[in-house]
Design a protein around this motif. Structure first.
Motif, PDB file in Angstrom:
ATOM      1  N   ARG A  62       0.851  -1.194   0.000  1.00 20.14           N
ATOM      2  CA  ARG A  62       0.000   0.000   0.000  1.00 20.14           C
ATOM      3  C   ARG A  62       0.884   1.241   0.000  1.00 20.14           C
ATOM      4  NH1 ARG A  62      -4.638  -1.659   4.489  1.00 20.14           N
ATOM      5  NH2 ARG A  62      -5.367  -3.539   3.404  1.00 20.14           N
ATOM      6  N   ARG A  63       0.421   2.253  -0.718  1.00 18.90           N
ATOM      7  CA  ARG A  63       1.154   3.509  -0.793  1.00 18.90           C
ATOM      8  C   ARG A  63       0.602   4.475   0.257  1.00 18.90           C
ATOM      9  NH1 ARG A  63       4.732   5.183  -4.306  1.00 18.90           N
ATOM     10  NH2 ARG A  63       4.244   3.453  -5.716  1.00 18.90           N
ATOM     11  N   THR A  64       1.494   5.012   1.067  1.00 21.41           N
ATOM     12  CA  THR A  64       1.103   5.957   2.109  1.00 21.41           C
ATOM     13  C   THR A  64       0.906   7.346   1.503  1.00 21.41           C
ATOM     14  OG1 THR A  64       3.399   6.506   2.633  1.00 21.41           O
ATOM     15  CG2 THR A  64       2.413   4.637   3.805  1.00 21.41           C
ATOM     16  N   PRO A  65       0.236   8.248   2.205  1.00 18.09           N
ATOM     17  CA  PRO A  65       0.010   9.599   1.673  1.00 18.09           C
ATOM     18  C   PRO A  65       1.295  10.338   1.289  1.00 18.09           C
ATOM     19  CG  PRO A  65      -1.400   9.218   3.573  1.00 18.09           C
ATOM     20  CD  PRO A  65      -0.475   8.047   3.481  1.00 18.09           C
ATOM     21  N   ASP A  66       2.418  10.007   1.934  1.00 18.78           N
ATOM     22  CA  ASP A  66       3.675  10.675   1.606  1.00 18.78           C
ATOM     23  C   ASP A  66       4.435   9.967   0.483  1.00 18.78           C
ATOM     24  OD1 ASP A  66       4.555   8.425   2.866  1.00 18.78           O
ATOM     25  OD2 ASP A  66       5.606   9.452   4.488  1.00 18.78           O
ATOM     26  N   GLY A  67       3.789   8.969  -0.157  1.00 21.61           N
ATOM     27  CA  GLY A  67       4.391   8.333  -1.330  1.00 21.61           C
ATOM     28  C   GLY A  67       5.191   7.073  -1.052  1.00 21.61           C
ATOM     29  N   ARG A  68       5.374   6.709   0.211  1.00 23.35           N
ATOM     30  CA  ARG A  68       6.126   5.503   0.525  1.00 23.35           C
ATOM     31  C   ARG A  68       5.244   4.264   0.329  1.00 23.35           C
ATOM     32  NH1 ARG A  68       7.981   5.790   6.348  1.00 23.35           N
ATOM     33  NH2 ARG A  68       5.963   6.826   6.568  1.00 23.35           N
ATOM     34  N   VAL A  69       5.886   3.143   0.069  1.00 20.49           N
ATOM     35  CA  VAL A  69       5.182   1.869  -0.090  1.00 20.49           C
ATOM     36  C   VAL A  69       5.456   1.009   1.133  1.00 20.49           C
ATOM     37  CG1 VAL A  69       4.939  -0.232  -1.462  1.00 20.49           C
ATOM     38  CG2 VAL A  69       5.292   1.967  -2.613  1.00 20.49           C
ATOM     39  N   LYS A  70       4.392   0.516   1.749  1.00 17.80           N
ATOM     40  CA  LYS A  70       4.572  -0.364   2.901  1.00 17.80           C
ATOM     41  C   LYS A  70       3.771  -1.649   2.679  1.00 17.80           C
ATOM     42  CE  LYS A  70       0.831   1.398   5.844  1.00 17.80           C
ATOM     43  NZ  LYS A  70       0.505   1.890   7.197  1.00 17.80           N
ATOM     44  N   THR A  71       4.221  -2.741   3.297  1.00 22.64           N
ATOM     45  CA  THR A  71       3.524  -4.013   3.188  1.00 22.64           C
ATOM     46  C   THR A  71       2.600  -4.187   4.389  1.00 22.64           C
ATOM     47  OG1 THR A  71       5.351  -5.163   4.278  1.00 22.64           O
ATOM     48  CG2 THR A  71       5.355  -5.116   1.858  1.00 22.64           C
ATOM     49  N   VAL A  72       1.418  -4.683   4.112  1.00 24.71           N
ATOM     50  CA  VAL A  72       0.399  -4.861   5.149  1.00 24.71           C
ATOM     51  C   VAL A  72      -0.142  -6.280   5.059  1.00 24.71           C
ATOM     52  CG1 VAL A  72      -1.838  -4.089   6.006  1.00 24.71           C
ATOM     53  CG2 VAL A  72      -0.239  -2.428   5.042  1.00 24.71           C
TER      54      VAL A  72
END
Length: 200
Positions: A62-72
């Motif tokens: 998922r892409r966070t509002p600040d543009g980073r990609v994190k796994t969930v």
């Protein structure tokens, strides 16, 4: 010592009586219904009592509002914990746990009394679901409602090679649907070039 022997004999007699009326003594996968968003916690608590459990998870990006990609880690089947136990253990121990609301029934079948029996999931279905979730490059969802299916196909390329299912379309995209019997269907977006028709 005598009391323990007496209790053991009582349990053995009860087990034999249940076997005589058709209650299986082998371990099977049952579908415990719990509160939404408590699946992993409930699975861990049941496992701590000595039972095998399985909560299907999909690792999504998922892409966070600040543009980073994190796994969930996303729970694939909300409110569900698979529990492997005997029917006696399900009746005597698991169903009495305060956080287990009920067990899923098989709506497609009827008992001689006209009620729906408790749903049993096969080892093959659990293995298939684990395989799909571990190997799929696209998010997997489980549809707990009837799906109109089309051609029967087999995956011939990629990590899911060998899996069979049916093709459905949603808008302009093609999806592979793998039937999981009482659970519904697992649905994965797939390129039509990666499958071949299964001839009857």
């Amino acid at each position: 010592m005598g009391t323990q022997t007496s209790e053991t004999q009582s349990v053995a007699r009860a087990d034999a009586a249940c076997e005589a009326v058709g209650v299986p003594r082998r371990k099977q996968w049952y579908v415990a219904i719990v509160n939404n968003n408590t699946e992993r916690l409930c699975g861990a608590r049941i496992e701590s009592l000595g039972f095998a459990t399985y909560v299907p998870l999909s690792i999504d990006e998922r892409r966070t509002p600040d543009g980073r990609v994190k796994t969930v880690a996303r729970v694939v089947i909300p409110s569900v914990v698979f529990v492997r136990c005997t029917e006696l253990q399900r009746r005597r121990e698991v169903v009495t746990l305060p956080f287990v609301k009920r067990f899923m029934t098989d709506r497609a079948r009827l008992t001689p009394t006209g009620s729906h029996p408790v749903a049993v999931v096969t080892d093959r279905e659990i293995r298939t679901l684990r395989f799909l979730l571990y190997n799929s490059d696209a998010p997997v969802t489980v549809e707990q409602r009837p799906i109109r299916v089309g051609d029967r196909v087999r995956v011939v390329r990629g990590k899911l090679i060998g899996i069979e299912g049916n093709i459905v379309r949603s808008g302009g995209s093609a999806y592979l649907v793998v039937q999981l019997d009482v659970l519904g269907c697992a649905k994965i977006q797939i390129h039509p070039d990666d499958v071949e028709i299964v001839r009857g």
